[in-house]
Enzyme design. Structure first.
Site, PDB file in Angstrom:
ATOM      1  N   ALA A  26      46.993 -79.741  47.006  1.00 35.36           N
ATOM      2  CA  ALA A  26      47.607 -79.612  48.325  1.00 35.36           C
ATOM      3  C   ALA A  26      47.192 -80.752  49.259  1.00 35.36           C
ATOM      4  CB  ALA A  26      47.267 -78.268  48.945  1.00 35.36           C
ATOM      5  N   THR A  27      45.997 -81.283  49.083  1.00 28.09           N
ATOM      6  CA  THR A  27      45.578 -82.397  49.937  1.00 28.09           C
ATOM      7  C   THR A  27      46.501 -83.592  49.737  1.00 28.09           C
ATOM      8  OG1 THR A  27      43.276 -81.664  49.857  1.00 28.09           O
ATOM      9  CG2 THR A  27      43.660 -83.966  50.474  1.00 28.09           C
TER      10      THR A  27
ATOM     11  N   ASN B  33      43.922 -70.712  56.424  1.00 26.47           N
ATOM     12  CA  ASN B  33      42.928 -70.478  55.378  1.00 26.47           C
ATOM     13  C   ASN B  33      41.647 -69.823  55.897  1.00 26.47           C
ATOM     14  OD1 ASN B  33      43.240 -73.316  56.412  1.00 26.47           O
ATOM     15  ND2 ASN B  33      41.123 -73.418  55.700  1.00 26.47           N
TER      16      ASN B  33
ATOM     17  N   GLN C 228      48.179 -71.306  51.347  1.00 26.56           N
ATOM     18  CA  GLN C 228      47.649 -69.937  51.347  1.00 26.56           C
ATOM     19  C   GLN C 228      48.746 -68.881  51.225  1.00 26.56           C
ATOM     20  OE1 GLN C 228      44.472 -68.990  51.205  1.00 26.56           O
ATOM     21  NE2 GLN C 228      43.518 -70.979  51.510  1.00 26.56           N
TER      22      GLN C 228
ATOM     23  N   HIS D 278      45.154 -73.932  42.331  1.00 28.88           N
ATOM     24  CA  HIS D 278      43.904 -73.170  42.260  1.00 28.88           C
ATOM     25  C   HIS D 278      43.741 -72.080  43.312  1.00 28.88           C
ATOM     26  CE1 HIS D 278      41.269 -75.041  45.456  1.00 28.88           C
ATOM     27  NE2 HIS D 278      42.193 -75.977  45.386  1.00 28.88           N
TER      28      HIS D 278
ATOM     29  N   THR E  51      51.074 -90.476  35.039  1.00 32.58           N
ATOM     30  CA  THR E  51      51.362 -89.575  33.921  1.00 32.58           C
ATOM     31  C   THR E  51      51.096 -88.135  34.320  1.00 32.58           C
ATOM     32  OG1 THR E  51      50.811 -91.296  32.340  1.00 32.58           O
ATOM     33  CG2 THR E  51      50.710 -89.027  31.542  1.00 32.58           C
TER      34      THR E  51
ATOM     35  N   CYS F 261      28.739 -77.043  57.923  1.00 39.89           N
ATOM     36  CA  CYS F 261      27.614 -77.959  58.038  1.00 39.89           C
ATOM     37  C   CYS F 261      28.157 -79.382  58.053  1.00 39.89           C
ATOM     38  CB  CYS F 261      26.693 -77.815  56.841  1.00 39.89           C
ATOM     39  SG  CYS F 261      25.219 -76.906  57.205  1.00 39.89           S
TER      40      CYS F 261
HETATM   41  C1  PLP Z   1      42.833 -75.273  49.889  1.00 40.25           C
HETATM   42  C2  PLP Z   1      43.771 -75.801  50.907  1.00 40.25           C
HETATM   43  C3  PLP Z   1      44.192 -77.128  50.895  1.00 40.25           C
HETATM   44  C4  PLP Z   1      43.648 -78.149  49.897  1.00 40.25           C
HETATM   45  O1  PLP Z   1      44.092 -77.897  48.608  1.00 40.25           O
HETATM   46  P1  PLP Z   1      43.568 -78.774  47.374  1.00 40.25           P
HETATM   47  O2  PLP Z   1      44.479 -78.434  46.257  1.00 40.25           O
HETATM   48  O3  PLP Z   1      42.173 -78.272  47.130  1.00 40.25           O
HETATM   49  O4  PLP Z   1      43.611 -80.188  47.757  1.00 40.25           O
HETATM   50  C5  PLP Z   1      45.098 -77.536  51.844  1.00 40.25           C
HETATM   51  N1  PLP Z   1      45.590 -76.684  52.758  1.00 40.25           N
HETATM   52  C6  PLP Z   1      45.210 -75.396  52.817  1.00 40.25           C
HETATM   53  C7  PLP Z   1      45.791 -74.492  53.850  1.00 40.25           C
HETATM   54  C8  PLP Z   1      44.281 -74.908  51.897  1.00 40.25           C
HETATM   55  O5  PLP Z   1      43.908 -73.637  51.960  1.00 40.25           O
END
Ligand code: PLP
Length: 417
Positions: free
Chosen positions: A76-77, A157, A185, A207, A246, A340
């Site tokens: 997602a990033t 999140n 989410q 994930h 790929t 932190c």
């Molecule tokens: C976990 C999360 C991300 C990041 O997802 P990754 O696959 O770990 O890069 C981005 N946005 C939200 C709202 C998330 O909960």
């Protein structure tokens, strides 16, 4: 099990355990079916491409989109980065204004900040109300002649708050502005219909839906309007030129399988997880005073419970719960509302945006329930939290004073002079 100590995982917003059915679907694609999905000359490539296309169907069906509109990438990033940077770069002649919100994930906020720093974007960060919701009217008012993109997350999140996505989508459409949502989410947990909700770009990851890490999705609308973006990765021109590299075939098969399961089980799972969450909340509220819900009471992810426990440091509570204290209790994995950063413990920027004071923000705990939690675990967690809170409050002179009726605001005001 680890080191003989039982562990309870209740941090499903951070990541989810993989569903065994997903792993089973992925396995052959690590071993005998190892082909490159871009190999056009032999069956190894054809079968990999077929598997990837099946996964496109599975993901698209979950959100009401078309299979060919699914772009695979690392998570997602990367998806948020490509959506925002890619759209801004492609439409730079139209303008460079983006509208987002203060409670977005860092993947969106830091992308916007990076673009601002480079002079490539002008960004409006909309405030949220006390429950974490955006007022769609504010989106309307923020849209200017140079607005290119609105990026508002589907559900938060930390506090689980679900945004009025369809209203925001309608406003963006009316004004001819593209609408991106970080649906990480909400994807697989809540019904999503990209057409009914006016979504043009959608980000998600494997994930958080009981699938693999390191594999994600950017869904990009192909008609009404056809959304264009500039690739941020140059190379072989995979994924219709939007993302070279790929394909991670086992990971993609995994997201597809996870999406298929989520679609089939969504309604029942939301009810079951929501009931466990409500059970946890009710137990805590029955035994503890001075606890406060962060987020929206109803427009909230089924598995989310974010609470402030006044007079308790969230970090102390985490230590008590996660097993770093003595005793043979199960180790409980939850998150605190503080991050932190360098040497200091900063209260969560999301809680700050809701107007939660620093003191109370430091006392907050996020419980993230999911598919593999049980009522038995909920009861164990509730019992442990109740006894930890009572133990820590017994040690707290402030809690004592509050109970004796001392006005702590006056007390602190006096103390600071
Ligand atoms: C976990 C999360 C991300 C990041 O997802 P990754 O696959 O770990 O890069 C981005 N946005 C939200 C709202 C998330 O909960």
């Amino acid at each position: 099990m680890s080191g003989g100590r039982r562990r309870i995982y209740m941090d499903n917003h951070a990541t989810t355990p993989m569903d065994p059915r997903v792993l089973e679907a992925m396995m052959p694609w690590f071993t005998e079916r190892f082909g490159n999905a871009a190999s056009r000359n032999h069956a190894f490539g054809w079968e990999a491409e077929e598997a990837v296309d099946r996964a496109r169907e599975q993901v698209a069906r979950l959100i009401g989109g078309k299979a060919k509109e699914v772009v695979w990438l690392s998570g997602a990033t990367e998806s948020d980065n490509l959506a925002i940077k890619g759209v801004l770069e492609f439409y730079k002649d139209k303008g460079r204004h983006v509208i987002t919100a203060t409670t977005e994930h860092k993947a969106v906020l830091d992308t916007c900040k990076a673009l601002e720093r480079k002079g490539l974007a002008r960004v409006t960060y909309l405030p949220v109300d006390r429950t974490g919701r955006i007022d769609p009217e504010q989106v309307r008012q923020a849209i200017a002649d140079d607005t290119v993109l609105v990026s508002i997350m589907f559900a938060n999140n930390e506090i689980g708050t679900i945004q009025p996505i369809a209203e925001i989508g309608r406003i963006a459409k009316e004004r001819g502005v593209l609408f991106h949502t970080d649906a990480t989410q909400g994807f697989g947990k809540l019904p999503i219909d990209v057409d009914a909700m006016g979504i043009d770009l959608l980000s998600a990851t494997g994930h958080k839906i009981y699938g693999p890490k390191g594999c994600g999705v950017l869904w990009v609308r192909s008609r009404g309007p056809r959304v264009r973006l500039t690739a941020q990765m140059d190379g072989g021109g995979h994924e219709r030129g939007m993302r070279s590299g790929t394909l991670n075939v086992p990971g993609i098969v995994g997201i597809g399988a996870a999406a298929e399961i989520a679609r089939a089980e969504m309604a029942a799972e939301a009810a079951r997880v929501g009931a466990m969450r409500d059970r946890l909340q009710a137990k805590l509220e029955a035994e503890l005073d001075e606890i406060y819900l962060n987020g929206h009471p109803t427009e909230r992810l089924p598995g989310n419970l974010n609470l402030s426990f006044a007079y308790i440091e969230g970090e102390s509570m985490l230590m008590g719960l996660n097993g770093s204290s003595k005793g043979d209790h199960p180790a409980i994995a939850v998150s605190s509302g503080s991050a932190c950063t360098s040497a200091t413990l900063e209260p969560s920027y999301v809680l700050k945006a809701l107007g939660v004071g620093d003191e109370l923000a430091h006392t907050s705990i996020r419980f993230g329930l999911g598919r593999f939690n049980t009522n038995e675990e909920v009861d164990q967690v509730a019992d442990r939290v109740i006894s930890e809170v009572k133990r820590l409050r017994d040690l707290s002179p402030l809690y004592e004073m509050a109970k004796e009726g001392v006005d702590l605001k006056t007390y602190f005001a006096g103390a600071s002079h």
